[in-house]
Design a protein around this motif. Sequence first.
Motif, PDB file in Angstrom:
ATOM      1  N   ASN A   1       7.052  -1.173  23.897  1.00 21.27           N
ATOM      2  CA  ASN A   1       5.908  -1.972  24.567  1.00 21.27           C
ATOM      3  C   ASN A   1       4.691  -1.333  24.182  1.00 21.27           C
ATOM      4  N   ASN A   2       4.532  -0.183  23.511  1.00 26.57           N
ATOM      5  CA  ASN A   2       3.549   0.545  23.058  1.00 26.57           C
ATOM      6  C   ASN A   2       3.263   1.089  21.711  1.00 26.57           C
ATOM      7  N   LEU A   3       4.463   1.363  21.224  1.00 21.15           N
ATOM      8  CA  LEU A   3       4.374   1.757  19.728  1.00 21.15           C
ATOM      9  C   LEU A   3       5.219   1.121  18.802  1.00 21.15           C
ATOM     10  N   SER A   4       5.019   1.232  17.615  1.00 21.23           N
ATOM     11  CA  SER A   4       6.063   0.556  16.596  1.00 21.23           C
ATOM     12  C   SER A   4       6.203   1.490  15.442  1.00 21.23           C
ATOM     13  N   LEU A   5       7.425   1.940  14.940  1.00 20.24           N
ATOM     14  CA  LEU A   5       7.756   2.725  13.877  1.00 20.24           C
ATOM     15  C   LEU A   5       7.846   1.732  12.507  1.00 20.24           C
ATOM     16  N   LEU A   6       7.043   1.964  11.432  1.00 23.48           N
ATOM     17  CA  LEU A   6       7.209   1.150  10.350  1.00 23.48           C
ATOM     18  C   LEU A   6       7.738   1.989   9.184  1.00 23.48           C
ATOM     19  N   SER A   7       8.251   1.091   8.189  1.00 25.13           N
ATOM     20  CA  SER A   7       8.679   1.748   6.961  1.00 25.13           C
ATOM     21  C   SER A   7       7.560   1.085   6.251  1.00 25.13           C
ATOM     22  N   VAL A   8       6.710   1.915   5.298  1.00 19.72           N
ATOM     23  CA  VAL A   8       5.571   1.310   4.610  1.00 19.72           C
ATOM     24  C   VAL A   8       5.737   1.730   3.176  1.00 19.72           C
ATOM     25  N   TYR A   9       5.584   1.038   2.201  1.00 23.27           N
ATOM     26  CA  TYR A   9       5.829   0.955   0.541  1.00 23.27           C
ATOM     27  C   TYR A   9       4.517   0.786   0.258  1.00 23.27           C
ATOM     28  N   LEU A  10       4.037   1.774  -0.739  1.00 28.01           N
ATOM     29  CA  LEU A  10       2.677   1.585  -1.384  1.00 28.01           C
ATOM     30  C   LEU A  10       3.132   0.967  -2.705  1.00 28.01           C
ATOM     31  N   GLU A  11       2.204  -0.344  -3.335  1.00 33.63           N
ATOM     32  CA  GLU A  11       2.360  -0.573  -4.514  1.00 33.63           C
ATOM     33  C   GLU A  11       1.262  -0.168  -5.138  1.00 33.63           C
ATOM     34  N   THR A  12       0.123   0.485  -4.405  1.00 33.27           N
ATOM     35  CA  THR A  12      -1.118   0.995  -5.031  1.00 33.27           C
ATOM     36  C   THR A  12      -1.163   2.385  -4.219  1.00 33.27           C
ATOM     37  N   GLY A  13      -1.732   3.357  -4.589  1.00 40.28           N
ATOM     38  CA  GLY A  13      -2.172   4.627  -3.886  1.00 40.28           C
ATOM     39  C   GLY A  13      -3.445   5.103  -3.775  1.00 40.28           C
ATOM     40  N   ARG A  14      -4.090   4.095  -2.882  1.00 36.69           N
ATOM     41  CA  ARG A  14      -5.811   4.452  -2.688  1.00 36.69           C
ATOM     42  C   ARG A  14      -5.780   5.383  -1.357  1.00 36.69           C
TER      43      ARG A  14
ATOM     44  N   PRO B   1     -13.853 -10.282  -2.965  1.00 42.04           N
ATOM     45  CA  PRO B   1     -12.758 -10.024  -4.214  1.00 42.04           C
ATOM     46  C   PRO B   1     -13.302  -9.132  -5.115  1.00 42.04           C
ATOM     47  N   ASN B   2     -12.552  -8.307  -5.647  1.00 37.42           N
ATOM     48  CA  ASN B   2     -12.913  -7.167  -6.741  1.00 37.42           C
ATOM     49  C   ASN B   2     -14.089  -6.254  -6.377  1.00 37.42           C
ATOM     50  N   ASP B   3     -14.449  -6.372  -5.013  1.00 39.39           N
ATOM     51  CA  ASP B   3     -15.440  -5.452  -4.456  1.00 39.39           C
ATOM     52  C   ASP B   3     -14.819  -4.191  -4.168  1.00 39.39           C
ATOM     53  N   GLY B   4     -14.533  -3.207  -5.172  1.00 40.32           N
ATOM     54  CA  GLY B   4     -13.715  -1.914  -4.732  1.00 40.32           C
ATOM     55  C   GLY B   4     -12.533  -1.687  -5.509  1.00 40.32           C
ATOM     56  N   LYS B   5     -11.624  -1.046  -4.848  1.00 40.79           N
ATOM     57  CA  LYS B   5     -10.301  -0.796  -5.755  1.00 40.79           C
ATOM     58  C   LYS B   5      -9.251  -1.662  -4.989  1.00 40.79           C
ATOM     59  N   GLU B   6      -8.308  -2.424  -5.633  1.00 41.42           N
ATOM     60  CA  GLU B   6      -7.479  -3.304  -4.864  1.00 41.42           C
ATOM     61  C   GLU B   6      -6.135  -2.341  -4.361  1.00 41.42           C
ATOM     62  N   ALA B   7      -6.034  -2.617  -3.122  1.00 37.79           N
ATOM     63  CA  ALA B   7      -4.884  -1.872  -2.487  1.00 37.79           C
ATOM     64  C   ALA B   7      -3.960  -2.873  -1.924  1.00 37.79           C
ATOM     65  N   ILE B   8      -2.539  -2.631  -2.274  1.00 41.97           N
ATOM     66  CA  ILE B   8      -1.567  -3.111  -1.786  1.00 41.97           C
ATOM     67  C   ILE B   8      -0.315  -2.313  -0.886  1.00 41.97           C
ATOM     68  N   THR B   9      -0.276  -2.807   0.386  1.00 41.72           N
ATOM     69  CA  THR B   9       0.520  -2.178   1.183  1.00 41.72           C
ATOM     70  C   THR B   9       1.784  -3.165   1.956  1.00 41.72           C
ATOM     71  N   HIS B  10       3.112  -2.934   1.581  1.00 41.80           N
ATOM     72  CA  HIS B  10       4.078  -3.545   2.220  1.00 41.80           C
ATOM     73  C   HIS B  10       4.638  -2.806   3.397  1.00 41.80           C
ATOM     74  N   TYR B  11       4.981  -3.243   4.513  1.00 38.81           N
ATOM     75  CA  TYR B  11       5.554  -2.868   5.737  1.00 38.81           C
ATOM     76  C   TYR B  11       6.639  -3.482   6.357  1.00 38.81           C
ATOM     77  N   LYS B  12       7.563  -2.835   7.033  1.00 38.96           N
ATOM     78  CA  LYS B  12       8.628  -3.473   7.695  1.00 38.96           C
ATOM     79  C   LYS B  12       8.771  -2.569   8.924  1.00 38.96           C
ATOM     80  N   VAL B  13       9.006  -3.162  10.022  1.00 35.78           N
ATOM     81  CA  VAL B  13       9.228  -2.523  11.266  1.00 35.78           C
ATOM     82  C   VAL B  13      10.639  -2.109  11.319  1.00 35.78           C
ATOM     83  N   ILE B  14      10.830  -0.794  11.824  1.00 34.17           N
ATOM     84  CA  ILE B  14      12.157  -0.119  12.041  1.00 34.17           C
ATOM     85  C   ILE B  14      12.330  -0.373  13.411  1.00 34.17           C
ATOM     86  N   LYS B  15      11.514  -0.117  14.328  1.00 34.88           N
ATOM     87  CA  LYS B  15      11.671  -0.130  15.832  1.00 34.88           C
ATOM     88  C   LYS B  15      10.605  -0.227  16.353  1.00 34.88           C
ATOM     89  N   SER B  16      10.465  -0.711  17.733  1.00 35.46           N
ATOM     90  CA  SER B  16       9.184  -0.637  18.496  1.00 35.46           C
ATOM     91  C   SER B  16       9.532  -0.853  19.992  1.00 35.46           C
TER      92      SER B  16
END
Length: 294
Positions: free
Chosen positions: A218-231, A201-216
């Motif tokens: 057997n091999n791949l998943s398409l995600l909606s990704v929201y950044l709370e931080t921009g590292r 903890p606290n070793d570097g810059k905090e990074a927070i990523t939220h994701y939600k599956v749009i569709k998938s």
Amino acid sequence: MNLSQNPNMEKYEVDEPAELLTFLLAIMPQRSRNSVKSILTRGQVFVNNEEVTKHDFKLESGYTVTIQKNKAAKAATFEKMNILYEDDSIIVIEKDTGLLSVSNEKENSHTAYKQLMSYVRKINPKNRVYVVHRLDRDTSGVMLFAKSEKVKQTLQHGWKDMVKERSYVALVEGVLTKNEDTITSWLKENKTFKMFSSEKPNDGKEAITHYKVIKSNNNLSLLSVYLETGRKNQIRVHMADIGHPVVGDKKYGSKINPIGRLGLHAIVLAFKHPVTGELLRFKSNIPKVFLKKR
């Protein structure tokens, strides 16, 4: 005389003969000469409903001059990018995969920054653009530039409060067990400039990523990704951390690349305008190759 009723259009009637640039300077005294010339160059001025970009176009009494607000540049051609929005303070572009945001040791010519710098200097050699944030070379999507050092500083210092939405779509390997989740870690960079998540903890810059599956499938998943931080490389590292690296991302463990590019696209950027405070939202379409059935 201003005849405008449409908030996105300003319409004026010509009272006496004049050259177009002279007329525009007279009806827009609050704008600088360079700003007015830029409006002409971008194809925002219409005379009797016909687009005109010539500064010395001869106006006659009774002609109607219409100015379209906030129109993206038409009088310029770019490689692997296009302008979504431009005003006196900012430029918003849509960048294609394979184009560097700014130069590095290996490439210094066909960057988004260099192309925009050349574009604004055609209007005035003293004009400049300033990098506010970056997208990786192989990440496509919406990107913001400033037109002055002051605006750049305003955006960078107030980034966390001014940016209201910054979201991506990511095509990743495999099928995720959770339909949506939040990934949090502390990001650091090693000697080879590769980012990684520290276990401390606290070793570097905090990074927070939220994701939600749009569709998938057997091999791949398409995600909606929201950044709370921009590292740097944040999404790429976090997807690799959970065992689902971004497609085509060899640097962070991807083993397949059925789309022939990195599966990451900056789809939405919404922010408060650094001068007017107006909320602006720009959206880019999901690349069609991300949506192909496999």
